[in-house]
Design a protein around this motif. Structure first.
Motif, PDB file in Angstrom:
ATOM      1  N   PRO A 107     105.156 -35.823  62.903  1.00 52.36           N
ATOM      2  CA  PRO A 107     105.525 -34.547  62.284  1.00 52.36           C
ATOM      3  C   PRO A 107     104.868 -33.323  62.910  1.00 52.36           C
ATOM      4  O   PRO A 107     105.345 -32.210  62.727  1.00 52.36           O
ATOM      5  N   THR A 108     103.761 -33.505  63.643  1.00 54.84           N
ATOM      6  CA  THR A 108     103.072 -32.351  64.220  1.00 54.84           C
ATOM      7  C   THR A 108     102.748 -32.604  65.690  1.00 54.84           C
ATOM      8  O   THR A 108     102.711 -33.754  66.159  1.00 54.84           O
ATOM      9  N   LEU A 109     102.484 -31.543  66.408  1.00 59.15           N
ATOM     10  CA  LEU A 109     102.099 -31.648  67.809  1.00 59.15           C
ATOM     11  C   LEU A 109     100.777 -32.387  67.948  1.00 59.15           C
ATOM     12  O   LEU A 109     100.576 -33.175  68.887  1.00 59.15           O
ATOM     13  N   GLU A 110      99.861 -32.155  67.013  1.00 63.81           N
ATOM     14  CA  GLU A 110      98.573 -32.858  67.031  1.00 63.81           C
ATOM     15  C   GLU A 110      98.774 -34.363  66.938  1.00 63.81           C
ATOM     16  O   GLU A 110      98.136 -35.137  67.659  1.00 63.81           O
ATOM     17  N   ASP A 111      99.675 -34.785  66.048  1.00 59.27           N
ATOM     18  CA  ASP A 111      99.949 -36.212  65.902  1.00 59.27           C
ATOM     19  C   ASP A 111     100.560 -36.791  67.171  1.00 59.27           C
ATOM     20  O   ASP A 111     100.231 -37.903  67.589  1.00 59.27           O
ATOM     21  N   LYS A 112     101.448 -36.050  67.796  1.00 58.15           N
ATOM     22  CA  LYS A 112     102.050 -36.512  69.043  1.00 58.15           C
ATOM     23  C   LYS A 112     100.982 -36.724  70.113  1.00 58.15           C
ATOM     24  O   LYS A 112     100.993 -37.716  70.846  1.00 58.15           O
ATOM     25  N   PRO A 129     110.352 -49.715  62.100  1.00 60.75           N
ATOM     26  CA  PRO A 129     110.058 -48.777  61.003  1.00 60.75           C
ATOM     27  C   PRO A 129     111.167 -47.752  60.842  1.00 60.75           C
ATOM     28  O   PRO A 129     111.823 -47.370  61.813  1.00 60.75           O
ATOM     29  N   SER A 130     111.373 -47.331  59.607  1.00 65.92           N
ATOM     30  CA  SER A 130     112.431 -46.347  59.341  1.00 65.92           C
ATOM     31  C   SER A 130     111.902 -44.919  59.389  1.00 65.92           C
ATOM     32  O   SER A 130     112.689 -43.974  59.440  1.00 65.92           O
ATOM     33  N   ASP A 131     110.584 -44.773  59.370  1.00 61.53           N
ATOM     34  CA  ASP A 131     110.011 -43.428  59.430  1.00 61.53           C
ATOM     35  C   ASP A 131     108.590 -43.486  59.988  1.00 61.53           C
ATOM     36  O   ASP A 131     108.057 -44.557  60.304  1.00 61.53           O
ATOM     37  N   TRP A 132     107.990 -42.333  60.080  1.00 66.29           N
ATOM     38  CA  TRP A 132     106.656 -42.161  60.650  1.00 66.29           C
ATOM     39  C   TRP A 132     105.607 -42.985  59.916  1.00 66.29           C
ATOM     40  O   TRP A 132     104.789 -43.684  60.530  1.00 66.29           O
TER      41      TRP A 132
END
Length: 255
Positions: free
Chosen positions: A71-76, A124-127
């Motif tokens: 959901p965020t650039l940090e997570d990526k 998985p269906s989502d994050w």
């Protein structure tokens, strides 16, 4: 089988034998040059390294895919860093197979269908489901390999434990999943069901892979290295199940 390294922390790890203890006996007290004189032991180690190597390569690929759901650039960025660590583990295992005179692709090939099948069945269906899969599902494989590592020759044991090092995903997953549950408690029920499914699929797939590889199964039930007897195999899976329960609690989920 191997999916991805996650938790090495004592509070989340299975109560596995101490692979660094000084009181190793039998093959576990030998180096690779001595232990590999036994062709059955050598075959078991090649299988083990092949399974681990493909698991690390698959983990690298999956983290890259998971990053698209972040959901965020940090997570990526965090996932990209972890993917890089997984690929480094793969390179170490590939290099070791080459060093001992084995062709890495041939060593990995027997495990491709089973591992790819597991990932198809547990996509998985989502994050959040992706995080739980990496933390809970993949840790089952890590626990299994730590159990096996205690019975390996010193050189192979050192390598296996090194590539099982936590890439940082454990704390990252716990933080993000707990935050999501705090924001919406209903998320917890869905993720708990998902984690229970992963537990069953991971154990079933691991048992099938071992059963199809004679050298690996012999290593577990006795006859190669300081193999487990059948009673110890049962205790091993009990320890793995206990570790799963602790990981669920760390995530704030009911086992």
């Amino acid at each position: 089988m191997r999916f991805m390294t996650t938790s090495d922390k004592p509070e989340h790890a299975a109560a596995t034998p101490d692979a660094d203890a000084a009181a190793h006996t039998g093959v576990a007290a030998q180096d690779w040059a001595t232990a590999s004189a036994d062709p059955q032991y050598r075959a078991a180690v090649v299988d083990l390294l092949g399974a681990l190597a493909y698991g690390e390569l698959a983990a690298f690929e999956r983290l890259a895919e998971d990053a698209k759901l972040a959901p965020t650039l940090e997570d990526k960025a965090e996932l990209a860093k972890m993917a890089s660590a997984e690929f480094h583990h793969f390179e170490r295992l590939r290099g070791r197979l080459t060093e001992i005179g084995e062709e890495p692709t041939a060593a990995m090939e027997p495990f491709v269908a089973a591992l790819d099948g597991f990932h198809r069945q547990t996509a998985p269906s989502d994050w959040l489901e992706g995080l739980v899969k990496a933390y809970v599902g993949d840790s089952i494989a890590s626990d299994f390999y730590r159990e096996v590592a205690a019975r390996l020759d010193a050189d192979t044991r050192s390598l296996v434990l090194a590539v099982l090092d936590d890439t940082g995903h454990a704390g990252f997953a716990v933080d993000r999943v707990r935050a999501a549950i705090d924001a919406d408690p209903r998320v917890g029920g869905r993720l708990a069901l998902w984690a229970r499914r992963l537990m069953g699929e991971a154990l079933s797939q691991s048992q099938r892979v071992v059963a199809e590889r004679d050298a690996l199964s012999t290593m577990l039930v006795g006859g190669v290295a300081d193999g487990f007897d059948l009673a110890e195999v049962g205790r091993m899976f009990s320890r793995i199940t206990e570790a799963h329960t602790k990981r669920m609690a760390a995530l704030g989920l009911a086992a």
